[in-house]
Design a protein around this motif. Structure first.
Motif, PDB file in Angstrom:
ATOM      1  N   ASP A  32      31.428  46.509  53.832  1.00 18.06           N
ATOM      2  CA  ASP A  32      30.796  45.181  53.811  1.00 18.06           C
ATOM      3  C   ASP A  32      31.478  44.346  52.734  1.00 18.06           C
ATOM      4  N   MET A  33      32.808  44.223  52.892  1.00 15.29           N
ATOM      5  CA  MET A  33      33.655  43.585  51.882  1.00 15.29           C
ATOM      6  C   MET A  33      34.590  42.575  52.547  1.00 15.29           C
ATOM      7  N   TYR A  34      34.755  41.459  51.891  1.00 13.82           N
ATOM      8  CA  TYR A  34      35.672  40.413  52.320  1.00 13.82           C
ATOM      9  C   TYR A  34      36.825  40.376  51.320  1.00 13.82           C
ATOM     10  N   SER A  35      38.061  40.207  51.818  1.00  8.46           N
ATOM     11  CA  SER A  35      39.233  40.187  50.942  1.00  8.46           C
ATOM     12  C   SER A  35      40.149  39.042  51.327  1.00  8.46           C
ATOM     13  N   LEU A  36      40.698  38.394  50.309  1.00 10.28           N
ATOM     14  CA  LEU A  36      41.620  37.281  50.516  1.00 10.28           C
ATOM     15  C   LEU A  36      42.769  37.407  49.527  1.00 10.28           C
ATOM     16  N   ASP A  37      43.987  37.522  50.054  1.00 12.29           N
ATOM     17  CA  ASP A  37      45.180  37.562  49.214  1.00 12.29           C
ATOM     18  C   ASP A  37      45.530  36.131  48.812  1.00 12.29           C
ATOM     19  N   MET A  38      45.689  35.909  47.503  1.00 14.92           N
ATOM     20  CA  MET A  38      45.946  34.561  47.011  1.00 14.92           C
ATOM     21  C   MET A  38      47.381  34.406  46.521  1.00 14.92           C
ATOM     22  N   ALA A  39      48.064  33.403  47.027  1.00 13.80           N
ATOM     23  CA  ALA A  39      49.403  33.074  46.540  1.00 13.80           C
ATOM     24  C   ALA A  39      49.268  32.311  45.226  1.00 13.80           C
ATOM     25  N   ASN A  40      50.302  32.405  44.389  1.00 17.80           N
ATOM     26  CA  ASN A  40      50.304  31.657  43.132  1.00 17.80           C
ATOM     27  C   ASN A  40      51.738  31.415  42.700  1.00 17.80           C
ATOM     28  N   ASP A  41      51.918  30.544  41.720  1.00 18.06           N
ATOM     29  CA  ASP A  41      53.257  30.134  41.284  1.00 18.06           C
ATOM     30  C   ASP A  41      54.096  31.264  40.704  1.00 18.06           C
ATOM     31  N   LEU A  42      53.472  32.307  40.196  1.00 14.75           N
ATOM     32  CA  LEU A  42      54.218  33.410  39.590  1.00 14.75           C
ATOM     33  C   LEU A  42      54.399  34.596  40.543  1.00 14.75           C
ATOM     34  N   SER A  43      53.895  34.481  41.762  1.00 12.69           N
ATOM     35  CA  SER A  43      53.984  35.553  42.759  1.00 12.69           C
ATOM     36  C   SER A  43      53.337  36.855  42.290  1.00 12.69           C
ATOM     37  N   VAL A  44      52.287  36.729  41.486  1.00 12.30           N
ATOM     38  CA  VAL A  44      51.515  37.891  41.058  1.00 12.30           C
ATOM     39  C   VAL A  44      50.502  38.179  42.167  1.00 12.30           C
ATOM     40  N   PRO A  45      50.519  39.364  42.759  1.00 10.13           N
ATOM     41  CA  PRO A  45      49.561  39.656  43.823  1.00 10.13           C
ATOM     42  C   PRO A  45      48.133  39.720  43.273  1.00 10.13           C
ATOM     43  N   ILE A  46      47.310  38.782  43.714  1.00  9.33           N
ATOM     44  CA  ILE A  46      45.902  38.736  43.328  1.00  9.33           C
ATOM     45  C   ILE A  46      45.080  38.736  44.606  1.00  9.33           C
ATOM     46  N   GLU A  47      44.144  39.663  44.684  1.00  6.23           N
ATOM     47  CA  GLU A  47      43.296  39.780  45.857  1.00  6.23           C
ATOM     48  C   GLU A  47      41.860  39.497  45.438  1.00  6.23           C
ATOM     49  N   LEU A  48      41.270  38.496  46.081  1.00  5.39           N
ATOM     50  CA  LEU A  48      39.879  38.165  45.816  1.00  5.39           C
ATOM     51  C   LEU A  48      38.998  39.008  46.739  1.00  5.39           C
ATOM     52  N   HIS A  49      37.900  39.515  46.195  1.00  5.04           N
ATOM     53  CA  HIS A  49      36.978  40.333  46.966  1.00  5.04           C
ATOM     54  C   HIS A  49      35.563  39.770  46.826  1.00  5.04           C
ATOM     55  N   ALA A  50      34.845  39.769  47.931  1.00  3.09           N
ATOM     56  CA  ALA A  50      33.424  39.424  47.918  1.00  3.09           C
ATOM     57  C   ALA A  50      32.710  40.511  48.714  1.00  3.09           C
ATOM     58  N   PHE A  51      31.446  40.716  48.400  1.00  2.73           N
ATOM     59  CA  PHE A  51      30.722  41.838  48.973  1.00  2.73           C
ATOM     60  C   PHE A  51      29.410  41.380  49.584  1.00  2.73           C
ATOM     61  N   GLY A  52      29.116  41.955  50.739  1.00  5.84           N
ATOM     62  CA  GLY A  52      27.843  41.692  51.384  1.00  5.84           C
ATOM     63  C   GLY A  52      26.767  42.612  50.819  1.00  5.84           C
TER      64      GLY A  52
END
Length: 134
Positions: A32-52
């Protein structure tokens, strides 16, 4: 064998409303998890997570940011650690688990996949994490 760790990504919990309606957000019924890969200027892989409300993941995973490292031997890396997410293989050639290091959630990943394969769209085919392939 010497354990090697290589930075992989940062995971950050966010409110569900922040990412739920983004067309790039992936949903995992397993957690029950949502994930979104976020692009950024430094190309650091950051994944946002939200939970139901039905997420079974440890509360620290749901509320605290984590850093993830690729390791060359996940079994050795997990030895004598406090495990907060047991080792599992969400898709072929990718195994992960989460531990606490000095009370900080840390994800450990053992994989033979390239970064392009991991962050690309095709990897989620036949995935237990994202069974809809997205």
């Amino acid at each position: 064998m010497t354990l090697k760790l290589t930075f992989h990504h940062i995971g950050k919990p966010v409110p569900l409303a922040e990412i739920k309606d983004n067309p790039e957000t992936k949903y995992s019924p397993l957690y029950d998890m949502y994930s979104l890969d976020m692009a950024n200027d430094l190309s650091v892989p950051i994944e946002l997570h939200a939970f139901g409300p039905d997420s079974s993941l440890d509360h620290r995973i749901q509320t605290e940011a984590h850093v993830a490292f690729k390791v060359n031997d996940i079994e050795a890396a997990l030895k004598n650690q406090t495990i907060i997410m047991p080792k599992y293989t969400p898709f072929k050639d990718y195994t992960c688990a989460m531990i606490l290091l000095n009370q900080q959630p840390v994800e450990l990943i053992e994989t033979t996949l390239s970064e392009r394969e991991i962050w690309g769209d095709g990897i989620f085919k036949d995935s237990i994490l994202y069974p809809d392939g997205k």
